[in-house]
Write an enzyme that holds these catalytic residues in place. Sequence first.
Site, PDB file in Angstrom:
ATOM      1  N   ASN A   1     -44.127 106.134  46.748  1.00 27.83           N
ATOM      2  CA  ASN A   1     -45.267 106.764  47.427  1.00 27.83           C
ATOM      3  C   ASN A   1     -45.554 108.197  46.967  1.00 27.83           C
ATOM      4  O   ASN A   1     -46.614 108.735  47.266  1.00 27.83           O
ATOM      5  CB  ASN A   1     -45.014 106.803  48.946  1.00 27.83           C
TER       6      ASN A   1
ATOM      7  N   LYS B   1     -48.869 109.089  45.194  1.00 26.60           N
ATOM      8  CA  LYS B   1     -50.127 108.552  45.740  1.00 26.60           C
ATOM      9  C   LYS B   1     -51.051 109.693  46.163  1.00 26.60           C
ATOM     10  O   LYS B   1     -50.608 110.837  46.329  1.00 26.60           O
ATOM     11  CB  LYS B   1     -49.830 107.625  46.912  1.00 26.60           C
TER      12      LYS B   1
ATOM     13  N   HIS C   1     -47.742 105.855  39.698  1.00 31.04           N
ATOM     14  CA  HIS C   1     -48.389 104.903  40.620  1.00 31.04           C
ATOM     15  C   HIS C   1     -48.869 105.712  41.810  1.00 31.04           C
ATOM     16  O   HIS C   1     -48.041 106.366  42.440  1.00 31.04           O
ATOM     17  CB  HIS C   1     -47.380 103.856  41.049  1.00 31.04           C
TER      18      HIS C   1
ATOM     19  N   ASN D   1     -55.657 100.526  41.515  1.00 34.10           N
ATOM     20  CA  ASN D   1     -54.794  99.568  42.189  1.00 34.10           C
ATOM     21  C   ASN D   1     -55.622  98.701  43.140  1.00 34.10           C
ATOM     22  O   ASN D   1     -56.386  99.239  43.946  1.00 34.10           O
ATOM     23  CB  ASN D   1     -53.756 100.379  42.992  1.00 34.10           C
ATOM     24  N   GLU D   2     -55.486  97.388  43.006  1.00 29.90           N
ATOM     25  CA  GLU D   2     -56.014  96.443  44.001  1.00 29.90           C
ATOM     26  C   GLU D   2     -57.512  96.574  44.267  1.00 29.90           C
ATOM     27  O   GLU D   2     -57.945  96.695  45.413  1.00 29.90           O
ATOM     28  CB  GLU D   2     -55.226  96.595  45.312  1.00 29.90           C
TER      29      GLU D   2
ATOM     30  N   GLU E   1     -44.057  95.234  40.604  1.00 31.32           N
ATOM     31  CA  GLU E   1     -43.560  95.475  41.973  1.00 31.32           C
ATOM     32  C   GLU E   1     -42.780  94.255  42.479  1.00 31.32           C
ATOM     33  O   GLU E   1     -42.948  93.816  43.625  1.00 31.32           O
ATOM     34  CB  GLU E   1     -44.734  95.771  42.921  1.00 31.32           C
TER      35      GLU E   1
ATOM     36  N   TRP F   1     -39.686  96.379  43.464  1.00 30.93           N
ATOM     37  CA  TRP F   1     -40.285  97.301  44.446  1.00 30.93           C
ATOM     38  C   TRP F   1     -39.227  97.643  45.490  1.00 30.93           C
ATOM     39  O   TRP F   1     -38.969  96.869  46.388  1.00 30.93           O
ATOM     40  CB  TRP F   1     -41.547  96.706  45.077  1.00 30.93           C
TER      41      TRP F   1
HETATM   42  O1  9MR Z   1     -43.919 100.428  49.648  1.00 29.04           O
HETATM   43  C1  9MR Z   1     -45.027 101.236  49.986  1.00 29.04           C
HETATM   44  C2  9MR Z   1     -44.965 101.664  51.447  1.00 29.04           C
HETATM   45  O2  9MR Z   1     -43.832 102.469  51.684  1.00 29.04           O
HETATM   46  C3  9MR Z   1     -46.231 102.426  51.817  1.00 29.04           C
HETATM   47  O3  9MR Z   1     -46.230 102.688  53.214  1.00 29.04           O
HETATM   48  C4  9MR Z   1     -47.471 101.626  51.431  1.00 29.04           C
HETATM   49  C5  9MR Z   1     -48.753 102.433  51.662  1.00 29.04           C
HETATM   50  O4  9MR Z   1     -48.784 103.582  50.843  1.00 29.04           O
HETATM   51  O5  9MR Z   1     -47.423 101.254  50.068  1.00 29.04           O
HETATM   52  C6  9MR Z   1     -46.307 100.463  49.723  1.00 29.04           C
HETATM   53  O6  9MR Z   1     -46.355 100.129  48.344  1.00 29.04           O
HETATM   54  C7  9MR Z   1     -47.431  99.291  47.944  1.00 29.04           C
HETATM   55  C8  9MR Z   1     -47.861  99.709  46.555  1.00 29.04           C
HETATM   56  O7  9MR Z   1     -48.162 101.067  46.534  1.00 29.04           O
HETATM   57  C9  9MR Z   1     -49.039  98.890  46.085  1.00 29.04           C
HETATM   58  N1  9MR Z   1     -48.755  97.483  46.150  1.00 29.04           N
HETATM   59  C10 9MR Z   1     -48.239  96.984  47.417  1.00 29.04           C
HETATM   60  C11 9MR Z   1     -47.009  97.814  47.844  1.00 29.04           C
HETATM   61  C12 9MR Z   1     -46.407  97.270  49.125  1.00 29.04           C
HETATM   62  O8  9MR Z   1     -47.338  97.389  50.166  1.00 29.04           O
END
Ligand code: 9MR
Length: 355
Positions: free
Chosen positions: A64, A67, A100, A148-149, A265, A314
Amino acid sequence: MNCFKSSLFSLFLLAGFTVSAQEKTLQMVAPFKVGCAINPFLLNNNKGYKAVVSNEFNSITAENALKFYSLHPKRDEFNFAMGDTVVNYALANKKRMHGHCLVWHESAPKWLNEFVGDSASWDNILKTHIQTVLQHYKGKMTSWDVVNEAFFDDGNFRTEKTNGTNKSNKTYWYNHLGADYIAHAFQYAHEADPSTLLFYNDYNQENSPAKLKAIIAMVTDFKQRGIPIHGLGLQMHISINTKNEGIITALKEVAKTGLLIHISELDISVNTHHDSTLVYNDSLKALQSEKFAFVVEQYRKWIPKKQQYGITCWNVSDADSWLVKWHKSNDWPLLFDKNYQRKECYTAFYNSLKK
Ligand code: 9MR
């Protein structure tokens, strides 16, 4: 066992070593990079966690810390403290650093969620965010998940409209800038640091043919228009029930793009019904081991060597998996148990990397 030998054995266990014939670690046997997503707090405060990250993996993703909400808490303020902890750890330990993620519909700070402005001001936010972050980390990051997504499972662009009022599923970028926000993001990233590799990252590609098709169409379009893109991330948040055919199809199709392919992940859930009474028994362990081995084998089979960017898990252990927090039920989706010991699926994963 005599007394001396038995106390030596206990000392080994106390020191956190698993008594096993296998002495090497994942990074020593893998033919490509093997990574994990890490959290700077655990890295600094949990010795077992840090030992596994240091010994087993040679690629790092920040779970995180890089981000939008972590780096850009106010419109005119960036905070690189947490991100720097992860990046500096990776560089000091000669591990590849994968960034990421720059643009996502989640991970927005409050100010961004509340921002009101025309499309030029939204584009300016996108550009400023990407370019400030890439400038800060110039020369340090091997690669970035730029977007992302961006797609729904049905292959449509993720928009506010398509998914009604579900706030977590809207993307302000699409709503204010249209589909080309994706191309803009890649261009801004490339301008700021032409040496870093740029990835598009998404989940469920093994399970949603329409989404897979949309992503590949985007890559074709980018190539035709000269938009810089170097890789695709298949997140692979899968379960023991994920269909093998879907995994094979996704790998075959993304390989055809010629881009670098990152399983970015990986985790394999066993508690598919979020059952709070589930016991992690031998048959679940065996199915999970099989699936971990399958992912590695198929990755090696369908992705040409020069496109194998690596496999990243992940999180590190079952104690720190996002899945447990997300579903509020037990799960055991990773290679290490809650005490940072190698699991049965570790051995399966290891053996299929080593083959
Ligand atoms: O693992 C991450 C979690 O701790 C956070 O709360 C969440 C929101 O920022 O994101 C999770 O990671 C995600 C990743 O960034 C993108 N793909 C899905 C992952 C799992 O939700």
